[in-house]
Write a protein that holds these residues in place. Structure first.
Motif, PDB file in Angstrom:
ATOM      1  N   TYR A 108       0.833  -1.204   0.000  1.00 50.81           N
ATOM      2  CA  TYR A 108       0.000   0.000   0.000  1.00 50.81           C
ATOM      3  C   TYR A 108       0.871   1.259   0.000  1.00 50.81           C
ATOM      4  CZ  TYR A 108      -3.833   3.123   1.437  1.00 50.81           C
ATOM      5  OH  TYR A 108      -4.764   4.129   1.505  1.00 50.81           O
ATOM      6  N   ILE A 109       1.941   1.245   0.815  1.00 52.98           N
ATOM      7  CA  ILE A 109       2.852   2.387   0.873  1.00 52.98           C
ATOM      8  C   ILE A 109       3.522   2.611  -0.481  1.00 52.98           C
ATOM      9  CG2 ILE A 109       4.983   3.277   1.899  1.00 52.98           C
ATOM     10  CD1 ILE A 109       4.254   1.756   4.449  1.00 52.98           C
ATOM     11  N   GLU A 112       0.963   4.382  -2.635  1.00 53.76           N
ATOM     12  CA  GLU A 112       0.513   5.707  -2.204  1.00 53.76           C
ATOM     13  C   GLU A 112       1.654   6.655  -1.817  1.00 53.76           C
ATOM     14  OE1 GLU A 112      -2.664   6.583  -2.400  1.00 53.76           O
ATOM     15  OE2 GLU A 112      -3.154   4.579  -3.154  1.00 53.76           O
ATOM     16  N   GLN A 114       3.012   8.303   0.540  1.00 51.83           N
ATOM     17  CA  GLN A 114       2.798   8.804   1.899  1.00 51.83           C
ATOM     18  C   GLN A 114       1.298   8.890   2.170  1.00 51.83           C
ATOM     19  OE1 GLN A 114       6.352  12.000   1.306  1.00 51.83           O
ATOM     20  NE2 GLN A 114       4.989  12.417   2.993  1.00 51.83           N
ATOM     21  N   LEU A 115       0.923   8.732   3.445  1.00 53.65           N
ATOM     22  CA  LEU A 115      -0.484   8.781   3.818  1.00 53.65           C
ATOM     23  C   LEU A 115      -0.765  10.045   4.623  1.00 53.65           C
ATOM     24  CD1 LEU A 115      -1.122   5.078   4.921  1.00 53.65           C
ATOM     25  CD2 LEU A 115      -1.097   6.054   2.624  1.00 53.65           C
ATOM     26  N   GLN A 116      -2.016  10.482   4.577  1.00 56.93           N
ATOM     27  CA  GLN A 116      -2.437  11.636   5.353  1.00 56.93           C
ATOM     28  C   GLN A 116      -2.535  11.270   6.835  1.00 56.93           C
ATOM     29  OE1 GLN A 116      -2.811  14.801   4.010  1.00 56.93           O
ATOM     30  NE2 GLN A 116      -1.892  13.728   2.265  1.00 56.93           N
ATOM     31  N   GLU A 119      -5.531   9.068   8.096  1.00 55.91           N
ATOM     32  CA  GLU A 119      -5.466   7.658   7.692  1.00 55.91           C
ATOM     33  C   GLU A 119      -4.401   6.924   8.493  1.00 55.91           C
ATOM     34  OE1 GLU A 119      -5.281   4.869   3.677  1.00 55.91           O
ATOM     35  OE2 GLU A 119      -4.975   7.027   3.509  1.00 55.91           O
ATOM     36  N   ALA A 120      -3.250   7.571   8.703  1.00 58.61           N
ATOM     37  CA  ALA A 120      -2.193   6.962   9.515  1.00 58.61           C
ATOM     38  C   ALA A 120      -2.677   6.718  10.942  1.00 58.61           C
ATOM     39  CB  ALA A 120      -0.958   7.851   9.513  1.00 58.61           C
ATOM     40  N   ILE A 206       5.012   5.814   7.190  1.00 58.98           N
ATOM     41  CA  ILE A 206       3.882   6.005   6.276  1.00 58.98           C
ATOM     42  C   ILE A 206       3.435   7.464   6.212  1.00 58.98           C
ATOM     43  CG2 ILE A 206       3.112   3.620   6.593  1.00 58.98           C
ATOM     44  CD1 ILE A 206       0.878   4.559   8.335  1.00 58.98           C
TER      45      ILE A 206
END
Length: 320
Positions: A108-109, A112, A114-116, A119-120, A206
């Motif tokens: 997933y990483i 994407e 980086q995640l917001q 979501e993290a 992440i």
């Protein structure tokens, strides 16, 4: 045609559906023949296994069974479920696990980058509950990293229990170096807080797309883990102050001052998820799953008891 393998007339898998191959282990996607439910089959050939690795595999199955039983009381769908562990006469051990249809957090990483923050946080909220259940049962994972976190229908689940142990204190220095807590290198003993450190670093990764204690070689990475301070003052770390505070307390070099998973969950930053419809649905589904499993277990016990009674009646009749 591809070779079909049948296990105990209960499960089946095909050679072309192999997911992983390693020195001693192969992992396949397969099904329960009667229900058609997907499962993952971790297969170990005993005759090829050194004694220590074989014992670790047995321990992994036992620990997952302990957690499966514990989650019936403390509902926790955030640990990968074991269906059963089978030792067959052909020198094979089968660990039957639930299939996570959305792959790993690592995959997933990569998609994407980086995640917001929200979501993290939602991911952390789920995995902290897994750590709480493990701590209650004196279980340490020791290898928490994105590769060992799996996703099933939007639910994040901790897997990869090959280095797990059940005890109150631990001495063996194991793990994936980038995520290992400093006390593993410096102290004679350590406890479950090493998993809190690792999860904190996963969340950092992440959020910001970096390995915080990265180095040019193993010695340099270990040196950074032991000496580099965890500092989020740089402008590139654009997250809320409360999350910064939480991460600092999870990635604290002194395990005595590091948060437990239970204390981390008390942060108000997680309040938004306690009434989140996604989370409520996850927990409702898990309660239904546990109730269904209990019903099936009772039905199977009843069938077996009836078979035993019939056999006894037949033996008595034949003896007259």
């Amino acid at each position: 045609m591809e070779e079909r393998i049948v296990i105990e007339n209960k499960y089946e898998y095909w050679r072309h559906q192999r997911l992983v191959i390693a020195t001693f282990t192969e992992i396949y996607l397969g099904k329960n023949i009667s229900t058609q439910e997907d499962f993952v089959f971790k297969i170990i050939k005993k005759s090829n296994y050194i004694k220590e690795a074989y014992q670790l595999t047995k321990k992994q199955g036992k620990i997952l069974m302990v957690l499966a039983e514990a989650s019936k009381i403390d509902i926790c769908p955030f640990i990968i479920k074991i269906q059963e562990c089978l030792e067959l006469s052909n020198d094979l051990i089968y660990i039957v696990l639930e299939y996570c249809n959305q792959g790993s957090l690592s995959q997933y990483i990569r998609r994407e980058k980086q995640l917001q923050e929200n979501e993290a946080l939602y991911i952390m909220y789920q995995l902290l509950q897994a750590l709480v259940l493990m701590a209650k049962n004196n279980i340490v994972h020791r290898n928490i990293k994105p590769d060992n976190i799996f996703i099933k229908d939007g639910v994040y689940k901790l897997g990869g229990f090959g280095m797990a142990e059940q005890n109150s204190k631990y001495e063996i220095k194991v793990g994936t170096l980038l995520y290992m807590a400093p006390e593993i290198f410096t102290d004679d003993q350590y406890d479950q807080k090493v998993d809190v450190w690792s999860l904190g670093l996963v969340i950092h990764e992440i959020l910001f797309g970096e390995f915080y204690f990265f180095g040019t070689n193993k010695e340099n990475i270990q040196f950074n883990i032991l000496t580099k301070q965890y500092d989020l003052d740089d402008k590139k770390y654009a997250i809320s102050n409360e999350l910064k505070d939480l991460l600092r307390q999870m990635i604290h070099k002194d395990p005595k001052q590091r948060l437990t998973a239970e204390d981390a969950l008390k942060f108000e930053i997680f309040n938004q998820f306690r009434t989140d419809p996604r989370y409520i649905k996850i927990m409702e589904n898990e309660k239904l799953f546990q109730a269904d499993r209990l019903q099936k277990y009772n039905q199977q016990n009843q069938i077996e008891e009836e078979q035993i009674q019939e056999q006894r009646k037949s033996e008595i009749k034949n003896s007259i």
